[in-house]
Design a protein around this motif. Structure first.
Motif, PDB file in Angstrom:
ATOM      1  N   LEU A  10      50.899 -50.989 -26.691  1.00 61.53           N
ATOM      2  CA  LEU A  10      49.668 -50.758 -27.451  1.00 61.53           C
ATOM      3  C   LEU A  10      48.950 -49.483 -27.024  1.00 61.53           C
ATOM      4  N   LEU A  11      49.449 -48.831 -25.976  1.00 60.89           N
ATOM      5  CA  LEU A  11      48.936 -47.521 -25.582  1.00 60.89           C
ATOM      6  C   LEU A  11      49.973 -46.430 -25.842  1.00 60.89           C
ATOM      7  N   ASN A  12      50.958 -46.757 -26.663  1.00 58.32           N
ATOM      8  CA  ASN A  12      51.965 -45.781 -27.094  1.00 58.32           C
ATOM      9  C   ASN A  12      52.107 -45.814 -28.613  1.00 58.32           C
ATOM     10  N   THR A  13      50.991 -45.969 -29.276  1.00 63.12           N
ATOM     11  CA  THR A  13      50.986 -46.069 -30.736  1.00 63.12           C
ATOM     12  C   THR A  13      51.478 -44.810 -31.455  1.00 63.12           C
ATOM     13  N   ASP A  66      44.058 -47.808 -33.857  1.00 63.09           N
ATOM     14  CA  ASP A  66      45.517 -47.704 -33.829  1.00 63.09           C
ATOM     15  C   ASP A  66      46.167 -48.990 -33.324  1.00 63.09           C
ATOM     16  N   LYS A  67      45.458 -49.726 -32.472  1.00 63.49           N
ATOM     17  CA  LYS A  67      46.008 -50.989 -31.970  1.00 63.49           C
ATOM     18  C   LYS A  67      46.135 -52.001 -33.110  1.00 63.49           C
ATOM     19  N   LEU A  95      63.054 -51.414 -26.807  1.00 60.63           N
ATOM     20  CA  LEU A  95      62.553 -50.077 -26.502  1.00 60.63           C
ATOM     21  C   LEU A  95      61.469 -50.199 -25.436  1.00 60.63           C
ATOM     22  N   TYR A  96      61.715 -49.570 -24.285  1.00 66.01           N
ATOM     23  CA  TYR A  96      60.773 -49.601 -23.169  1.00 66.01           C
ATOM     24  C   TYR A  96      59.986 -48.294 -23.149  1.00 66.01           C
ATOM     25  N   VAL A  97      58.702 -48.379 -23.457  1.00 67.60           N
ATOM     26  CA  VAL A  97      57.855 -47.190 -23.456  1.00 67.60           C
ATOM     27  C   VAL A  97      57.234 -47.006 -22.073  1.00 67.60           C
ATOM     28  N   SER A  98      56.820 -45.785 -21.777  1.00 74.00           N
ATOM     29  CA  SER A  98      56.278 -45.472 -20.451  1.00 74.00           C
ATOM     30  C   SER A  98      54.756 -45.439 -20.459  1.00 74.00           C
ATOM     31  N   GLY A  99      54.189 -45.846 -19.338  1.00 77.93           N
ATOM     32  CA  GLY A  99      52.751 -45.778 -19.144  1.00 77.93           C
ATOM     33  C   GLY A  99      52.066 -47.117 -19.280  1.00 77.93           C
ATOM     34  N   CYS A 100      51.430 -47.572 -18.196  1.00 80.01           N
ATOM     35  CA  CYS A 100      50.667 -48.820 -18.258  1.00 80.01           C
ATOM     36  C   CYS A 100      49.582 -48.823 -17.190  1.00 80.01           C
ATOM     37  N   GLN A 120      38.225 -48.472 -24.176  1.00 83.78           N
ATOM     38  CA  GLN A 120      38.284 -47.690 -22.939  1.00 83.78           C
ATOM     39  C   GLN A 120      39.583 -46.909 -22.824  1.00 83.78           C
ATOM     40  N   TRP A 121      40.686 -47.544 -23.179  1.00 85.39           N
ATOM     41  CA  TRP A 121      41.989 -46.881 -23.124  1.00 85.39           C
ATOM     42  C   TRP A 121      42.461 -46.602 -24.546  1.00 85.39           C
ATOM     43  N   ASP A 122      42.729 -45.354 -24.832  1.00 84.92           N
ATOM     44  CA  ASP A 122      43.109 -44.926 -26.176  1.00 84.92           C
ATOM     45  C   ASP A 122      44.516 -44.338 -26.127  1.00 84.92           C
ATOM     46  N   GLY A 123      45.477 -45.059 -26.689  1.00 85.09           N
ATOM     47  CA  GLY A 123      46.861 -44.609 -26.656  1.00 85.09           C
ATOM     48  C   GLY A 123      47.097 -43.303 -27.380  1.00 85.09           C
ATOM     49  N   ARG A 124      46.219 -42.966 -28.312  1.00 86.30           N
ATOM     50  CA  ARG A 124      46.375 -41.707 -29.040  1.00 86.30           C
ATOM     51  C   ARG A 124      46.170 -40.514 -28.118  1.00 86.30           C
TER      52      ARG A 124
END
Length: 240
Positions: free
Chosen positions: A123-126, A165-166, A69-74, A40-44
């Motif tokens: 896992l949504l910032n691959t 990608d996950k 490293l802190y990535v954005s978006g959740c 459902q959620w695709d980090g690409r």
């Protein structure tokens, strides 16, 4: 405007929910938002290549001295999340080659054990993390370990239909802390976790055995140290 059209408009035109679902996804908060279906959620598509922060030489985000490293978006949006300010995939600044070079330079220090990916949802910032992880393995092999926090469970990440990608990112990891943060199961005695549904997973062994293998160095506290120390101090003062 239909519910689907409205959802796509809110998420910048991306269809981030399953084809047979309506009114669901990161841009449509609901009781279902916290439980995505496979793929459902695709980090690409969701990732914008944005990081919220990079911290050097920390000791709170995993074992030893680390870089974080802190990535954005959740889109999980757990109630009580301490990083709610970076749920937005656009919160922060772009991930750059200069930042990546700095990370590699910091990891080259002999006393730095490894790097930790947090967020936001790694896992949504691959698109960012796959390249960085590959470079870390090229330059350091397994001399430096890679930890990652995720709102996904191990079972969700390995179910049929999840985006490839996950699995690619998981293959680079040494340790994965999995599961949503559940405020009603908060436990301050846990090592590197916020709620007792979360697990610290030994990734290579889990992949090898085809089932979850808990990190062998797990060591939760049995008492709340600051509170115990405070009581001991009070007793000493009363005796004195």
């Amino acid at each position: 405007m239909t519910d689907i059209q409205g959802a796509m408009r809110k998420t910048g035109g991306h269809r981030d929910f399953a084809a047979d679902e309506q009114g669901r996804g990161p841009g449509v908060p609901s009781a279902l938002t916290n439980n995505p279906k496979a793929g459902q959620w695709d980090g690409r598509r969701l990732s914008r290549g944005i990081v919220a922060d990079y911290k050097r030489l920390v000791m709170t985000d995993g074992e030893g001295i680390r870089c974080s490293l802190y990535v954005s978006g959740c889109p999980f949006r757990c109630q009580g999340c301490y990083n709610a300010s970076i749920w937005d995939f656009g919160a922060g600044h772009p991930y750059t080659r200069e930042l990546e070079d700095q990370i590699i330079k910091d990891l080259s220090l002999s006393y730095v054990q490894g790097i930790t990916y947090l967020g936001g949802e790694p896992l949504l910032n691959t698109p960012m993390l796959l390249g960085l992880s590959a470079r870390i393995r090229r330059e350091f092999g397994h001399e430096k370990d890679i930890w990652c926090w995720t709102g996904y469970t191990w079972e969700e990440l390995n179910r049929p239909g999840e985006t490839p990608d996950k699995a690619q990112l998981i293959s680079y990891l040494d340790v994965l802390v999995d599961g949503r943060y559940l405020e009603n199961r908060k436990n301050s005695l846990l090592q590197f976790r916020g709620s007792d549904n979360q697990r610290i997973i030994d990734v290579p062994r889990s992949l090898e055995q085809g089932q979850v293998v808990i990190w062998p160095k797990l060591h939760d506290q049995t008492r709340f140290i600051p509170e115990t120390y405070s009581k001991d101090r009070q007793q000493e003062q009363q005796r004195g």
